[in-house]
Design a protein around this motif. Structure first.
Motif, PDB file in Angstrom:
ATOM      1  N   ARG A  97     -61.440  27.130 -23.817  1.00 34.53           N
ATOM      2  CA  ARG A  97     -62.866  27.437 -23.723  1.00 34.53           C
ATOM      3  C   ARG A  97     -63.559  26.609 -22.644  1.00 34.53           C
ATOM      4  O   ARG A  97     -64.470  27.083 -21.959  1.00 34.53           O
ATOM      5  N   SER A  98     -63.137  25.352 -22.505  1.00 36.87           N
ATOM      6  CA  SER A  98     -63.806  24.444 -21.569  1.00 36.87           C
ATOM      7  C   SER A  98     -63.191  24.446 -20.172  1.00 36.87           C
ATOM      8  O   SER A  98     -63.641  23.705 -19.298  1.00 36.87           O
ATOM      9  N   SER A  99     -62.148  25.246 -19.956  1.00 38.14           N
ATOM     10  CA  SER A  99     -61.481  25.272 -18.648  1.00 38.14           C
ATOM     11  C   SER A  99     -62.361  25.956 -17.603  1.00 38.14           C
ATOM     12  O   SER A  99     -63.107  26.898 -17.904  1.00 38.14           O
ATOM     13  N   HIS A 100     -62.263  25.447 -16.365  1.00 40.39           N
ATOM     14  CA  HIS A 100     -62.958  26.052 -15.231  1.00 40.39           C
ATOM     15  C   HIS A 100     -61.902  26.676 -14.318  1.00 40.39           C
ATOM     16  O   HIS A 100     -60.959  26.012 -13.904  1.00 40.39           O
ATOM     17  N   PHE A 101     -62.069  27.940 -14.025  1.00 39.45           N
ATOM     18  CA  PHE A 101     -61.049  28.673 -13.294  1.00 39.45           C
ATOM     19  C   PHE A 101     -61.495  28.933 -11.853  1.00 39.45           C
ATOM     20  O   PHE A 101     -62.636  29.321 -11.612  1.00 39.45           O
ATOM     21  N   ASP A 102     -60.558  28.703 -10.923  1.00 35.59           N
ATOM     22  CA  ASP A 102     -60.830  28.951  -9.510  1.00 35.59           C
ATOM     23  C   ASP A 102     -60.321  30.319  -9.056  1.00 35.59           C
ATOM     24  O   ASP A 102     -60.696  30.800  -7.990  1.00 35.59           O
ATOM     25  N   SER A 103     -59.451  30.915  -9.846  1.00 36.54           N
ATOM     26  CA  SER A 103     -58.879  32.200  -9.450  1.00 36.54           C
ATOM     27  C   SER A 103     -58.390  32.946 -10.688  1.00 36.54           C
ATOM     28  O   SER A 103     -58.297  32.375 -11.783  1.00 36.54           O
ATOM     29  N   THR A 104     -58.061  34.214 -10.482  1.00 32.64           N
ATOM     30  CA  THR A 104     -57.512  35.029 -11.573  1.00 32.64           C
ATOM     31  C   THR A 104     -56.175  34.475 -12.035  1.00 32.64           C
ATOM     32  O   THR A 104     -55.841  34.517 -13.226  1.00 32.64           O
ATOM     33  N   ASP A 106     -55.333  31.342 -12.120  1.00 34.33           N
ATOM     34  CA  ASP A 106     -55.618  30.212 -13.002  1.00 34.33           C
ATOM     35  C   ASP A 106     -55.954  30.686 -14.409  1.00 34.33           C
ATOM     36  O   ASP A 106     -55.549  30.061 -15.400  1.00 34.33           O
ATOM     37  N   VAL A 107     -56.705  31.766 -14.497  1.00 33.77           N
ATOM     38  CA  VAL A 107     -57.059  32.327 -15.807  1.00 33.77           C
ATOM     39  C   VAL A 107     -55.794  32.742 -16.558  1.00 33.77           C
ATOM     40  O   VAL A 107     -55.602  32.389 -17.736  1.00 33.77           O
ATOM     41  N   PHE A 108     -54.919  33.462 -15.874  1.00 31.64           N
ATOM     42  CA  PHE A 108     -53.687  33.949 -16.502  1.00 31.64           C
ATOM     43  C   PHE A 108     -52.804  32.788 -16.951  1.00 31.64           C
ATOM     44  O   PHE A 108     -52.322  32.762 -18.104  1.00 31.64           O
ATOM     45  N   LEU A 109     -52.590  31.816 -16.058  1.00 40.29           N
ATOM     46  CA  LEU A 109     -51.716  30.692 -16.396  1.00 40.29           C
ATOM     47  C   LEU A 109     -52.293  29.840 -17.520  1.00 40.29           C
ATOM     48  O   LEU A 109     -51.554  29.319 -18.366  1.00 40.29           O
ATOM     49  N   SER A 110     -53.611  29.705 -17.539  1.00 39.38           N
ATOM     50  CA  SER A 110     -54.248  28.923 -18.604  1.00 39.38           C
ATOM     51  C   SER A 110     -54.093  29.607 -19.957  1.00 39.38           C
ATOM     52  O   SER A 110     -53.842  28.954 -20.976  1.00 39.38           O
TER      53      SER A 110
END
Length: 257
Positions: A97-104, A106-110
């Motif tokens: 929830r608290s993660s900040h994503f720089d790219s798609t 990053d979203v997938f890997l997180s």
């Protein structure tokens, strides 16, 4: 008059200021470490895999009473560690929830990393209930496989994220080094940049340790999935990987206290 050639910069004679850790009283530091769930868990992990290494390396004759005691100790510690994971999946939910994503990507890997680890910790609660006798043991194998697969997937995502972080740290390290070089050529003091460089070097080292830890844990997850069948999946190899993982994690938790 021809300008003097620039001297090589950031060589062995160029000092890099390492960040100085705050000195703490040992007992206060130890108290803070043991107050953390992960602190006690990793000490138990060290104890368990040290005992497994002794048992699997045939260092003791099977007839000795100590061997049976070590087997009982290792099994008991394993169950105790699972109890420490009660509710631990919540930290992965909050981390996502608290993660900040720089790219798609990053979203997938997180999602893969935190989702896999979260499912692993959630299922481990039921594995503990099986080990404790509250749930029928006929569900042990299925729950164990679910837990191992979720753990393995989580570590794949975690390693990928950390490798991306390592690349970012290296890029930032290059920029700081270039800034220091420019400052030195102009005769400008750059103590803050040198200190920043020292922190980046330490951060890069800790990140590499973390990758090694994840790979060791992933090896143990594969061993659980394949039931110990395969190259480097024997009891001794897995025990060494477990001890290595525990030592790295203990060091990270100790430094962060």
């Amino acid at each position: 008059m021809e300008p003097k050639p620039a001297t090589p910069l950031l060589n062995k004679e160029t000092p890099i200021i390492q960040s100085k850790p705050n000195k703490k009283d040992f007992l206060n530091h130890l108290e803070a470490y043991l107050a953390k769930r992960d602190g006690v868990d990793k000490l138990l992990k060290i104890s368990r895999y040290a005992a497994k290494i002794v048992l699997t390396s045939s260092a003791l004759p099977e007839t000795l009473t100590l061997t049976h005691r070590l087997m009982s100790f290792e099994s008991s510690v394993g169950v105790s560690r699972k109890a420490f994971r009660l509710g631990k999946f919540v930290q992965d939910v909050n981390a996502l929830r608290s993660s900040h994503f720089d790219s798609t990507e990053d979203v997938f890997l997180s999602i893969v990393a935190y989702g896999g680890e979260g499912v692993y910790f959630f299922v481990e609660q039921f594995v503990w209930l099986v080990k404790s006798g509250l749930i029928d043991k006929k569900h042990a194998r299925r729950l164990g496989l679910m837990s191992a697969w979720a753990e393995f997937v989580g570590y794949l995502g975690s390693v990928s994220l950390k490798m991306r972080d390592l690349n970012r740290i290296k890029e930032e390290e290059k920029r700081v080094k270039m800034s220091i070089e420019v400052a030195i050529t102009r005769g400008i003091k750059c103590e803050e940049e040198k200190e920043r460089l020292g922190k980046l070097i330490e951060k890069k080292l800790m990140k590499r340790f973390s990758v090694v830890q994840d790979l060791a844990d992933a090896l143990m997850a594969v061993a659980d999935i394949r039931d110990g069948k395969g190259h480097f999946l024997g009891p001794l190899s897995v025990s060494i990987a477990g001890l290595l993982s525990a030592l790295i994690s203990t060091h990270k938790n100790w430094v962060s206290c």
